[in-house]
Design a protein around this motif. Structure first.
Motif, mmCIF file in Angstrom:
data_model
loop_
_atom_site.group_PDB
_atom_site.id
_atom_site.type_symbol
_atom_site.label_atom_id
_atom_site.label_comp_id
_atom_site.label_asym_id
_atom_site.label_seq_id
_atom_site.Cartn_x
_atom_site.Cartn_y
_atom_site.Cartn_z
ATOM 1 N N TYR A 57 14.426 5.105 0.457
ATOM 2 C CA TYR A 57 14.629 6.522 0.761
ATOM 3 C C TYR A 57 13.470 7.360 0.231
ATOM 4 C CZ TYR A 57 16.505 11.236 0.707
ATOM 5 O OH TYR A 57 16.660 12.577 0.889
ATOM 6 N N ARG A 58 13.091 7.118 -1.005
ATOM 7 C CA ARG A 58 12.025 7.928 -1.608
ATOM 8 C C ARG A 58 10.702 7.741 -0.880
ATOM 9 N NH1 ARG A 58 11.290 5.957 -7.069
ATOM 10 N NH2 ARG A 58 9.685 7.559 -7.200
ATOM 11 N N LEU A 59 10.399 6.488 -0.534
ATOM 12 C CA LEU A 59 9.147 6.219 0.183
ATOM 13 C C LEU A 59 9.134 6.951 1.523
ATOM 14 C CD1 LEU A 59 7.406 2.788 0.527
ATOM 15 C CD2 LEU A 59 7.750 4.198 2.534
ATOM 16 N N MET B 226 9.235 4.976 8.647
ATOM 17 C CA MET B 226 8.928 4.335 7.371
ATOM 18 C C MET B 226 10.132 3.562 6.850
ATOM 19 S SD MET B 226 5.771 4.861 6.907
ATOM 20 C CE MET B 226 5.615 4.180 5.249
ATOM 21 N N GLY B 227 11.341 4.060 7.131
ATOM 22 C CA GLY B 227 12.537 3.323 6.748
ATOM 23 C C GLY B 227 12.623 2.000 7.499
ATOM 24 N N ASN B 228 12.291 2.035 8.783
ATOM 25 C CA ASN B 228 12.273 0.802 9.571
ATOM 26 C C ASN B 228 11.211 -0.172 9.062
ATOM 27 O OD1 ASN B 228 14.360 1.469 11.369
ATOM 28 N ND2 ASN B 228 12.968 2.641 12.682
ATOM 29 N N ALA B 229 10.052 0.361 8.703
ATOM 30 C CA ALA B 229 8.976 -0.487 8.162
ATOM 31 C C ALA B 229 9.438 -1.174 6.877
ATOM 32 C CB ALA B 229 7.728 0.354 7.898
ATOM 33 N N TYR B 230 10.155 -0.435 6.039
ATOM 34 C CA TYR B 230 10.655 -1.015 4.786
ATOM 35 C C TYR B 230 11.687 -2.102 5.076
ATOM 36 C CZ TYR B 230 11.611 -1.084 -0.204
ATOM 37 O OH TYR B 230 11.710 -1.470 -1.519
ATOM 38 N N ASN B 231 12.519 -1.886 6.098
ATOM 39 C CA ASN B 231 13.518 -2.901 6.464
ATOM 40 C C ASN B 231 12.848 -4.177 6.957
ATOM 41 O OD1 ASN B 231 15.641 -1.206 5.835
ATOM 42 N ND2 ASN B 231 15.894 -0.448 7.928
ATOM 43 N N CYS C 68 0.839 -1.201 0.000
ATOM 44 C CA CYS C 68 0.000 0.000 0.000
ATOM 45 C C CYS C 68 0.876 1.253 0.000
ATOM 46 C CB CYS C 68 -0.919 -0.008 1.219
ATOM 47 S SG CYS C 68 -1.724 1.568 1.581
ATOM 48 N N ALA C 69 1.896 1.280 0.857
ATOM 49 C CA ALA C 69 2.780 2.446 0.958
ATOM 50 C C ALA C 69 3.531 2.693 -0.344
ATOM 51 C CB ALA C 69 3.765 2.254 2.111
ATOM 52 N N GLU C 70 4.018 1.635 -0.970
ATOM 53 C CA GLU C 70 4.741 1.786 -2.233
ATOM 54 C C GLU C 70 3.822 2.317 -3.329
ATOM 55 O OE1 GLU C 70 6.721 -1.796 -3.303
ATOM 56 O OE2 GLU C 70 8.289 -1.570 -1.794
ATOM 57 N N ALA C 71 2.612 1.774 -3.417
ATOM 58 C CA ALA C 71 1.661 2.261 -4.420
ATOM 59 C C ALA C 71 1.338 3.739 -4.197
ATOM 60 C CB ALA C 71 0.383 1.432 -4.376
ATOM 61 N N LEU C 72 1.210 4.102 -2.926
ATOM 62 C CA LEU C 72 0.800 5.461 -2.580
ATOM 63 C C LEU C 72 1.932 6.475 -2.749
ATOM 64 C CD1 LEU C 72 -1.511 7.186 -1.411
ATOM 65 C CD2 LEU C 72 -0.620 6.666 0.858
ATOM 66 N N PHE C 73 3.106 6.179 -2.188
ATOM 67 C CA PHE C 73 4.179 7.166 -2.140
ATOM 68 C C PHE C 73 5.220 7.016 -3.245
ATOM 69 C CE2 PHE C 73 2.875 6.913 2.422
ATOM 70 C CZ PHE C 73 2.365 8.211 2.507
#
Length: 411
Positions: free
Chosen positions: A314-316, A338-343, A294-299
């Motif tokens: 980084y961009r997200l 958000m960086g932690n969420a991506y990790n 969802c986050a990738e689609a959105l941001f």
């Protein structure tokens, strides 16, 4: 013990006798003389969804059968006859047949009933008789207990959509009607999209149990039922409730999205759907994966480039922080979150164990369920902001560069 008369069987056995009386023949003559009725007799009548052959006896015995079912006696009642005749007349002379789709929502409640969300779309509260009728039809209205013979509870509300399809008379009309539907382009709300948006609107748990499609035409064109597999727990921790103020705000969100969907906002569809699916998940790692999609689609996927793969993390994180926060210290915290969420998402995908969770504001490791709750709150705010931006600015995409750096083009 008093024997009950089975009126349907009685009518079936009496048909030969009834067809021999003069009144029956006069009815046949009247039907044959009416150009509108005679044009449909002996032909398949219905819609692109379903059709059935219309015969003279359907019209005649339809009234008789309705009176026997209603009165449970052989006494003629003019009001019952008029009611059934009006259904027959409506079906014969109409150019469209009305259908309804109904999805029971387990865990949902509201202050109003009914709740009109849009034209032909509403949330309704079931009476006890209606719940019993739905159960008798075969549609499940609550999660079954392990044995399968009992329900842990029942849905008291459901979302209902009404729509019309052009009536088809005979096989030759089918191609012409399909072409007419394509040109007309009538908007029929997607119920799954509406449910996704209700989950985006506010926090809370509710589940769709299945769907029933039917119509109330006298010809009995039938009904289709699909029960959805669901892993909803016997006890819902946080029920979903809409008060009077929230009802109007939720309606606004649904209408705004409907207008945006007409312009094929693919990224918004994905974001809404994945957000909603994450709410339904019971495994915490599945929730994180859906929320990050969802986050990738959105941001990332909403810009003119459609989402470049370079430095996605980084961009997200940067886009989310700059759009959702205004103060530098809060932007920094959101960027790190958000960086932690991506990790975490990357570890799950590659099969690594989540031995260490990132630290919260108190400098202690997050509990994973609390981390997911915060992620849900952030993404809910992000979707709402994206919808508001697109709707207000009449844009087709979100240009993150212009939002993040609003004065970047000025010299």
């Amino acid at each position: 013990m008093i024997d009950q008369i089975h009126y349907s069987a009685l009518l079936h056995r009496s048909k030969k006798h009834l067809k021999n009386i003069p009144e029956y023949q006069r009815c046949l003559d009247s039907l044959a003389k009416d150009p509108k009725i005679s044009a449909q007799l002996g032909k398949l009548v219905g819609t692109t969804f379903e059709q059935r052959r219309l015969e003279s006896e359907d019209v005649i015995f339809g009234c008789i059968n309705a009176m026997l079912k209603t009165n449970r006696s052989d006494v003629f009642e003019i009001e019952v006859f008029k009611d059934e005749y009006s259904k027959i007349e409506k079906f014969i002379y109409t150019d469209e047949i009305e259908y309804y789709d109904l999805i029971p929502l387990f865990g949902f409640s509201a202050d109003d009933n009914p709740i009109c969300l849009a034209n032909g779309l509403e949330i309704v509260k079931f009476s006890e008789d209606e719940i019993l009728s739905i159960l008798n039809s075969g549609l499940i209205v609550g999660p079954p207990v392990l044995g399968g013979d009992h329900l842990s509870g029942t849905a008291t509300f459901g979302i209902k959509r009404k729509f019309k399809l052009p009536k088809i008379i005979g096989e030759k009309e089918q191609k012409a009607v399909l072409s007419k539907i394509k040109k007309k382009g009538e908007k029929i709300y997607n119920l799954n999209v509406v449910i996704d948006l209700m989950r985006v609107f506010k926090k809370g748990e509710f589940y769709k149990m299945g769907i029933m499609r039917g119509n109330d035409s006298f010809l009995g064109l039938g009904r289709s039922i699909s029960n959805y597999p669901t892993d909803c727990q016997v006890m819902i921790i946080d029920n979903y409730h809409l008060d009077k103020k929230e009802i109007q705000d939720c309606k606004t969100l649904i209408i705004q999205n409907e207008k945006l969907y007409k312009n094929e906002k693919i990224f918004l569809r994905i974001a809404n759907r994945r957000f909603s699916q994450a709410i339904e998940r019971k495994r915490l790692d599945d929730k994180i994966l859906d929320f990050l999609i969802c986050a990738e689609a959105l941001f990332l996927g909403s810009g003119p480039d459609g989402g470049n793969n370079s430095e996605l993390k980084y961009r997200l994180s940067h886009n989310a922080a700059m759009v959702l926060e205004t103060k530098d210290n809060r932007r920094r915290k959101l960027f790190e979150f958000m960086g932690n969420a991506y990790n975490i998402r990357s570890k799950i995908i590659h099969g690594s164990k989540l031995n260490k969770m990132p630290k919260n504001s108190n400098r202690t490791p997050y509990r994973i369920d609390i981390f997911i709750d915060e992620l849900e709150t952030i993404l809910r705010a992000g979707i709402k902001k994206a919808v508001s931006y697109l709707h207000t600015n009449k844009k087709t995409t979100i240009d993150w560069k212009n939002i993040v750096f609003p004065n970047g083009n000025q010299e």
